[in-house]
Scaffold this active site. Sequence first.
Site, PDB file in Angstrom:
ATOM      1  N   GLU A 162       0.833  -1.215   0.000  1.00 22.80           N
ATOM      2  CA  GLU A 162       0.000   0.000   0.000  1.00 22.80           C
ATOM      3  C   GLU A 162       0.861   1.255   0.000  1.00 22.80           C
ATOM      4  OE1 GLU A 162      -3.067   0.057  -1.194  1.00 22.80           O
ATOM      5  OE2 GLU A 162      -3.793  -1.182   0.446  1.00 22.80           O
ATOM      6  N   HIS A 163       0.444   2.210  -0.789  1.00 20.80           N
ATOM      7  CA  HIS A 163       1.140   3.497  -0.923  1.00 20.80           C
ATOM      8  C   HIS A 163       2.579   3.328  -1.401  1.00 20.80           C
ATOM      9  CE1 HIS A 163      -1.652   6.634   0.387  1.00 20.80           C
ATOM     10  NE2 HIS A 163      -2.197   5.707   1.138  1.00 20.80           N
ATOM     11  N   ASP A 205       3.000   2.158  -4.797  1.00 23.24           N
ATOM     12  CA  ASP A 205       2.995   2.118  -6.279  1.00 23.24           C
ATOM     13  C   ASP A 205       3.645   3.378  -6.849  1.00 23.24           C
ATOM     14  OD1 ASP A 205       0.774   3.677  -5.501  1.00 23.24           O
ATOM     15  OD2 ASP A 205      -0.518   2.940  -7.110  1.00 23.24           O
ATOM     16  N   GLY A 213     -15.862   5.845  -2.557  1.00 22.73           N
ATOM     17  CA  GLY A 213     -15.155   6.326  -1.355  1.00 22.73           C
ATOM     18  C   GLY A 213     -14.817   5.223  -0.371  1.00 22.73           C
ATOM     19  N   GLY A 252     -12.323   2.844  -0.870  1.00 20.18           N
ATOM     20  CA  GLY A 252     -10.976   2.301  -1.036  1.00 20.18           C
ATOM     21  C   GLY A 252     -10.924   1.150  -2.018  1.00 20.18           C
ATOM     22  N   SER A 293     -13.145   5.119  -8.790  1.00 20.02           N
ATOM     23  CA  SER A 293     -12.672   6.126  -9.748  1.00 20.02           C
ATOM     24  C   SER A 293     -11.896   5.474 -10.901  1.00 20.02           C
ATOM     25  CB  SER A 293     -11.819   7.183  -9.048  1.00 20.02           C
ATOM     26  OG  SER A 293     -10.808   6.577  -8.295  1.00 20.02           O
ATOM     27  N   ASP A 320      -4.325   1.187  -9.350  1.00 18.98           N
ATOM     28  CA  ASP A 320      -5.773   1.008  -9.462  1.00 18.98           C
ATOM     29  C   ASP A 320      -6.194   0.793 -10.909  1.00 18.98           C
ATOM     30  OD1 ASP A 320      -5.518   1.598  -6.835  1.00 18.98           O
ATOM     31  OD2 ASP A 320      -6.533   3.528  -6.927  1.00 18.98           O
ATOM     32  N   TYR A 327      -3.072  12.728   0.457  1.00 17.11           N
ATOM     33  CA  TYR A 327      -2.411  11.758  -0.424  1.00 17.11           C
ATOM     34  C   TYR A 327      -1.212  12.425  -1.110  1.00 17.11           C
ATOM     35  CZ  TYR A 327      -1.848   8.153  -4.037  1.00 17.11           C
ATOM     36  OH  TYR A 327      -1.351   7.167  -4.852  1.00 17.11           O
TER      37      TYR A 327
HETATM   38  C1  GLA Z   1      -5.016   5.031  -4.103  1.00 17.71           C
HETATM   39  C2  GLA Z   1      -4.196   5.362  -5.343  1.00 17.71           C
HETATM   40  C3  GLA Z   1      -3.250   4.234  -5.699  1.00 17.71           C
HETATM   41  C4  GLA Z   1      -2.422   3.789  -4.497  1.00 17.71           C
HETATM   42  C5  GLA Z   1      -3.320   3.582  -3.283  1.00 17.71           C
HETATM   43  C6  GLA Z   1      -2.527   3.303  -2.026  1.00 17.71           C
HETATM   44  O1  GLA Z   1      -5.879   3.980  -4.345  1.00 17.71           O
HETATM   45  O2  GLA Z   1      -5.033   5.616  -6.439  1.00 17.71           O
HETATM   46  O3  GLA Z   1      -2.418   4.610  -6.764  1.00 17.71           O
HETATM   47  O4  GLA Z   1      -1.402   4.693  -4.228  1.00 17.71           O
HETATM   48  O5  GLA Z   1      -4.157   4.707  -3.029  1.00 17.71           O
HETATM   49  O6  GLA Z   1      -1.811   2.127  -2.151  1.00 17.71           O
END
Ligand code: GLA
Length: 372
Positions: free
Chosen positions: A20-21, A23, A108, A110, A114, A158, A208
């Site tokens: 997570e976070h 990419d 919204g 997670g 989008s 994503d 973010y």
């Molecule tokens: C959101 C972003 C992704 C990624 C996640 C966290 O979903 O769109 O690119 O950074 O947060 O892993």
Amino acid sequence: MNSPTEIIVASPGRINLIGEHIDYNDGFVLPAAIDKHIYITLKKNGHPSRGAVMSKGFDHTLTVDLNNLGRGTEGWHTYVLGVINEIQKITTAVKGFDCHIESKVPVGSGVSSSAALECGLAFGLNELFDLGLDKWQLIKIGQRAEHDFVGTKCGIMDQFASVMGRAGHSMLLDCRSLDFEYIPMNLAPYRLLLLNTNVEHNLSSGEYNVRRQQCEEGLQLLANRFNIEKSFRNVTDEMLKKSKTELGQTRYDRCSYVVEEIQRVLKAVAALKEHQLDKFGQLMYQTHEGLTKKYEVSCPELDFLVALSKNEPAVLGARMMGGGFGGCTLNLVHEDAISAFVDKASIAYKNEFGIDLTYFQTGPSQGTSLVH
Ligand code: GLA
């Protein structure tokens, strides 16, 4: 070749098992497309430059002037206009079209509704107007729409997951090289359960982008100091420790999380391949700990649900998923214990926060595709 007159595209949301976070930090991620989709119906309307886009649940139609896109007036408009804007940088072949959007992906939460919308629309316009774009172009169109129109400087995970998903598989993506590998997901007798805090996150609210900026600054400092190529893949624990004062506590914490998480994904994939689900679950908990304490993208509601799951022997691992600040936790739960766990969590969550918990089970599914 004639384009079809009307098409329907199903574009999925995604889960992320771990990674997570990272990419946008040259890391590895392990996402999968899910069996919840946004459905996009598209047909040509014969007009040279006017589009009309309806979204179920919103009573007003977005009129798109292909010669002058503008910015729209509602949140979902930016995704639509952003995608068209990116496509127009590549080709002028998009002409007038009518579009209807219906989302079955919770917003919204997670699970990236989008990206599902961006990729579904890009995929659909590509089919309708025979644009000849390949999958990676569709993925990048979605990502750039998010950067330039929505304002979130998101990574690639994503959009990648939504487009490339395969039933029964997660995908190990190297976000530096963009190489990826399909990993068969055999979790039996455990299942993936999402618990939705129903606290809505909003990535474009700025936190973010702040995290991204802090990592970028930290990495620049480390690259200068140790004369390494600027990538978190070259950063070691040793380098971090030596630079703690220079980085300052916040940047140190952010960078330290990133370096640990990169390693953790590789360990998690090895565990998954060996069907060591216990170990995989422990790594999920570690990721959550890092996201809460070092990366600071969790919230009390997510922390509460993860803490609660730790007391349940039937839950091997849990963590917040996606951008954070709300949305869902991902839980690895024994199939026989799901309903008892959900009941317990729902009561405890309602008592604590006065909010109804919602939940759904999901599994890896096919990426963006034509329904017909
Ligand atoms: C959101 C972003 C992704 C990624 C996640 C966290 O979903 O769109 O690119 O950074 O947060 O892993």
